[in-house]
Design an enzyme around this catalytic site. Structure first.
Site, PDB file in Angstrom:
ATOM      1  N   ASP A   1       9.962  -4.071  17.688  1.00 12.85           N
ATOM      2  CA  ASP A   1      10.471  -2.717  17.834  1.00 12.85           C
ATOM      3  C   ASP A   1      11.214  -2.626  19.157  1.00 12.85           C
ATOM      4  OD1 ASP A   1      10.735   0.077  17.814  1.00 12.85           O
ATOM      5  OD2 ASP A   1       8.752   0.352  16.908  1.00 12.85           O
TER       6      ASP A   1
ATOM      7  N   ASP B   1      14.712   1.556  17.720  1.00  9.16           N
ATOM      8  CA  ASP B   1      14.240   2.923  17.950  1.00  9.16           C
ATOM      9  C   ASP B   1      15.419   3.880  18.189  1.00  9.16           C
ATOM     10  OD1 ASP B   1      11.803   4.569  18.547  1.00  9.16           O
ATOM     11  OD2 ASP B   1      12.790   4.814  20.481  1.00  9.16           O
TER      12      ASP B   1
ATOM     13  N   GLU C   1      16.245   3.241  13.245  1.00  5.93           N
ATOM     14  CA  GLU C   1      15.628   4.562  13.112  1.00  5.93           C
ATOM     15  C   GLU C   1      16.692   5.600  13.441  1.00  5.93           C
ATOM     16  OE1 GLU C   1      11.933   7.282  14.740  1.00  5.93           O
ATOM     17  OE2 GLU C   1      13.199   6.187  16.121  1.00  5.93           O
TER      18      GLU C   1
ATOM     19  N   HIS D   1       3.949   5.945  12.555  1.00  3.29           N
ATOM     20  CA  HIS D   1       3.116   6.380  13.679  1.00  3.29           C
ATOM     21  C   HIS D   1       3.534   7.735  14.242  1.00  3.29           C
ATOM     22  CE1 HIS D   1       6.734   4.679  15.247  1.00  3.29           C
ATOM     23  NE2 HIS D   1       6.485   5.217  16.429  1.00  3.29           N
ATOM     24  N   ASP D   2       4.616   8.321  13.716  1.00  5.49           N
ATOM     25  CA  ASP D   2       5.054   9.644  14.178  1.00  5.49           C
ATOM     26  C   ASP D   2       4.764  10.733  13.150  1.00  5.49           C
ATOM     27  OD1 ASP D   2       6.212   8.522  16.486  1.00  5.49           O
ATOM     28  OD2 ASP D   2       8.151   8.244  15.504  1.00  5.49           O
TER      29      ASP D   2
HETATM   30  O1  TEU Z   1      10.796   8.496  17.466  1.00 10.07           O
HETATM   31  C1  TEU Z   1      11.959   9.270  17.410  1.00 10.07           C
HETATM   32  C2  TEU Z   1      11.821  10.713  17.117  1.00 10.07           C
HETATM   33  O2  TEU Z   1      12.689  11.478  17.494  1.00 10.07           O
HETATM   34  C3  TEU Z   1      10.726  11.293  16.343  1.00 10.07           C
HETATM   35  O3  TEU Z   1      10.038  10.471  15.518  1.00 10.07           O
HETATM   36  C4  TEU Z   1       9.825  12.078  17.220  1.00 10.07           C
HETATM   37  O4  TEU Z   1       8.745  11.332  17.665  1.00 10.07           O
HETATM   38  C5  TEU Z   1       9.283  13.284  16.497  1.00 10.07           C
HETATM   39  O5  TEU Z   1       9.779  13.389  15.222  1.00 10.07           O
HETATM   40  C6  TEU Z   1       9.658  14.513  17.231  1.00 10.07           C
HETATM   41  O6  TEU Z   1       9.119  15.611  16.551  1.00 10.07           O
HETATM   42  C7  TEU Z   1      10.854   7.259  18.100  1.00 10.07           C
HETATM   43  C8  TEU Z   1       9.498   6.592  18.053  1.00 10.07           C
HETATM   44  O7  TEU Z   1       9.163   6.313  16.736  1.00 10.07           O
HETATM   45  C9  TEU Z   1       8.517   7.479  18.748  1.00 10.07           C
HETATM   46  O8  TEU Z   1       7.200   7.015  18.647  1.00 10.07           O
HETATM   47  C10 TEU Z   1       8.944   7.590  20.185  1.00 10.07           C
HETATM   48  O9  TEU Z   1       8.124   8.510  20.852  1.00 10.07           O
HETATM   49  C11 TEU Z   1      10.401   8.042  20.317  1.00 10.07           C
HETATM   50  O10 TEU Z   1      11.280   7.350  19.437  1.00 10.07           O
HETATM   51  C12 TEU Z   1      10.899   7.796  21.722  1.00 10.07           C
HETATM   52  O11 TEU Z   1      11.057   6.428  21.940  1.00 10.07           O
END
Ligand code: TEU
Ligand code: CA
Length: 554
Positions: free
Chosen positions: A97, A198, A249, A323-324
């Site tokens: 990642d 990411d 992503e 994970h989000d």
């Molecule tokens: O996530 C990007 C992102 O904008 C969203 O998933 C966010 O965490 C959420 O939807 C906001 O409500 C990526 C990663 O997957 C995440 O874990 C990180 O925190 C983020 O980027 C920053 O690197």
């Protein structure tokens, strides 16, 4: 290891919550090594590991301090090498990642910038404030508050689209781009078989202006040079090895841009994640509200992406969980009586779509949202910031907590439930240190050990779905045609490929439903379903049981 990513399935691991081998309450890389046979049993092809590089862990590793070294809490370089090797022996490739929109403010580039080194200052976006001294623009950070942080000694602000400790990198600077290419090449040389990038569609900023009707995202999402940057990264690094699989992503992206990002011949990435279908329980872009999921919208978005990405020869990553995200069985299924059926139904929908499916740790055993009842049990920076923002707006603590319980990213981050022992087998029972985040008390009923033994479990159902994609070309390569799109209970579609057809039917709700628009099933055989018998009336209507899902093939 020659793999076709269209026939592959990816398993995502959040190492911090997967398996702790040294009893410090944090999952680690040796934990992943020890569980490789479990992952192999599912039949997946790739393992995506979220970041384990040196990091202050303010955003659990998405704040990278050093891309070339392993955070000692996760393990060592020798562990990573062993993991790549051991996964390879089992026919699985590792996907790392890569967080390249920003670095931790602990990264040496940022530290040098803060010492006034102009070479490194240009790695970031330092800008003067407005004439009145306020931030350069009104943009809002994705984690709440302003996206700009003031630095007194320069009388300037730096940009951080995420946490204040995650400073955005200036991709206009070719030295930044070269550093990024070198990092990718370094990990390719270690034997990594793929990369997840990411928030990669945020790296090109259009300009720094106030957003008069939004939070600023239109100035940095799918920005003007994004395709140029991706093509360059591709040709200078991972594109040199055609076996490398990549997924971007894409935050708040458009489909037109995704045709390019993930086009068959565009020279950018193998595939994309988008999140539009996971905002059907938001109010517009506002996540911190309680809104029932809009089933029609969910289908419309999924079908629209499925059909049009297909027409444009572009490839989707398909998924419910990461994970989000909250756990899908809690979000669109049933945690109660029909827990098992609903988890299998949701799996069926995703795994028969056109795209590469991603399974997030614990999804394959139907793990649910957390059972936290106190804000102090939450760990995620985004949840904690937004809880405070809700209180500041005057909301009661109990209402704010309810919203966090439903939407928190921590729902997907509680420890993997391996067995029914005290800490769910995530860490040892006699461990002095508690897991870094609370274990769900339902691990006595929902755990991997029980499900491995039970042939009717959610785990074994996922195994069958993953295997089906390998031997049925229609799943991997077929076109898709939505069925009875406006039906308010049923999620159904047809897949078609070289004279073969598949029909996928799912009752999205917990009530019996007579599907009057059942298509002709003549000549079809039932391949899979979450009930033994599927009832069909003399007139040919299916009588779908609660959360029933069936797959037919001809
Ligand atoms: O996530 C990007 C992102 O904008 C969203 O998933 C966010 O965490 C959420 O939807 C906001 O409500 C990526 C990663 O997957 C995440 O874990 C990180 O925190 C983020 O980027 C920053 O690197
Ligand atoms: Ca550990």
């Amino acid at each position: 290891m020659n793999k076709d990513f269209r026939k592959s399935t990816v398993y995502q691991i959040y190492p911090k919550s997967f398996y702790d081998t040294n009893k410090d309450g944090l999952g680690d890389l040796r934990g992943v090594i020890e569980k490789l046979d479990y992952i192999k049993e599912l039949g997946v092809d790739y393992i995506w590991l979220t970041p384990f590089f040196v990091s202050p862990q303010n955003d659990n590793g998405y704040d990278v301090e050093d891309y070339y070294n392993i955070d000692p809490r996760y393990g060592t370089m020798a562990d990573v090498e062993e993991l790549i090797d051991e996964a390879g022996k089992r026919g699985m490739g590792l996907m790392f990642d890569m967080v390249f929109n920003h670095v931790s403010t602990n990264h040496e580039w940022f530290k040098k910038a803060m010492q006034g080194d102009s070479y490194y200052k240009d790695f970031f976006y330092f800008r003067k404030g407005k004439p009145d001294g306020s931030a350069p623009t009104n943009w809002v950070s994705k984690f709440g508050g302003s996206a700009w942080e003031y630095v007194e000694k320069f009388d300037e602000y730096y940009l951080h689209l995420f946490d204040v400790t995650q400073a955005d990198l200036n991709w206009e600077n070719e030295n930044v781009r070269r550093e990024v290419q070198n990092i990718v090449k370094f990990w390719m040389n270690k034997g990594v078989k793929g990369f997840r990038f990411d928030v990669i569609n945020l790296i090109s900023k259009a300009g720094f202006e106030d957003d008069t009707d939004g939070d600023g995202r239109k100035f940095y999402t799918d920005g003007p040079k994004i395709h140029q940057y991706l093509k360059e990264l591709n040709s200078m690094s991972f594109g040199k090895d055609p076996q490398i699989v990549t997924v971007g992503e894409m935050s708040s992206t458009t489909m037109e841009n995704c045709y390019q990002y993930a086009g068959r011949d565009t020279g950018e990435l193998s595939m994309v994640f988008n999140f539009h279908h996971l905002k059907v329980d938001f109010m517009g872009n506002e996540k911190w509200v309680l809104v029932p999921a809009d089933f029609q919208k969910l289908k419309d978005i999924i079908f629209d992406w499925q059909v049009k990405m297909g027409e444009h020869n572009a490839w989707n990553a398909v998924f419910w969980c990461n994970h989000d995200q909250p756990r899908v069985v809690s979000r669109f299924g049933d945690e109660g009586k029909n827990w098992k059926e609903s988890a299998k139904m949701l799996a069926t929908i995703v795994h028969c779509l056109r795209g590469t499916p991603y399974v997030y740790q614990g999804e394959e055993i139907g793990m649910t949202n957390t059972d936290f009842t106190d804000i102090h049990q939450f760990r995620d920076v985004e949840s904690l910031n937004n809880y405070q923002i809700l209180l500041d707006k005057g909301m009661s603590a109990s209402d704010a907590l309810r919203i966090i319980q439903v939407h928190s990213r921590d729902n997907g981050r509680t420890p993997m439930q391996w067995d029914n022992t005290k800490y769910a087998g995530f860490t040892s029972e006699d461990s002095e240190v508690k897991p870094w985040i609370g274990v769900n008390s339902n691990h006595t009923k929902i755990n991997a050990e029980d499900q491995l033994k039970d042939k009717d479990s959610i785990f074994h159902y996922y195994r069958k779905l993953i295997a089906m994609r390998k031997y049925l070309d229609v799943i991997a390569y077929g076109d898709i045609e939505p069925l009875d799109e406006k039906n308010s209970s049923v999620f159904a579609y047809r897949r078609i490929y070289e004279g073969h057809e598949m029909i996928v039917v799912a009752n999205f709700y917990g009530k019996d439903f007579e599907w009057k628009h059942t298509p002709s099933l003549e000549g079809f055989e039932k391949l899979l379903g979450n009930y033994d018998e599927t009832e069909i009336t003399a007139e040919g209507s299916m009588i779908l049981k609660p959360y029933e899902a069936v797959v037919y093939y001809r």
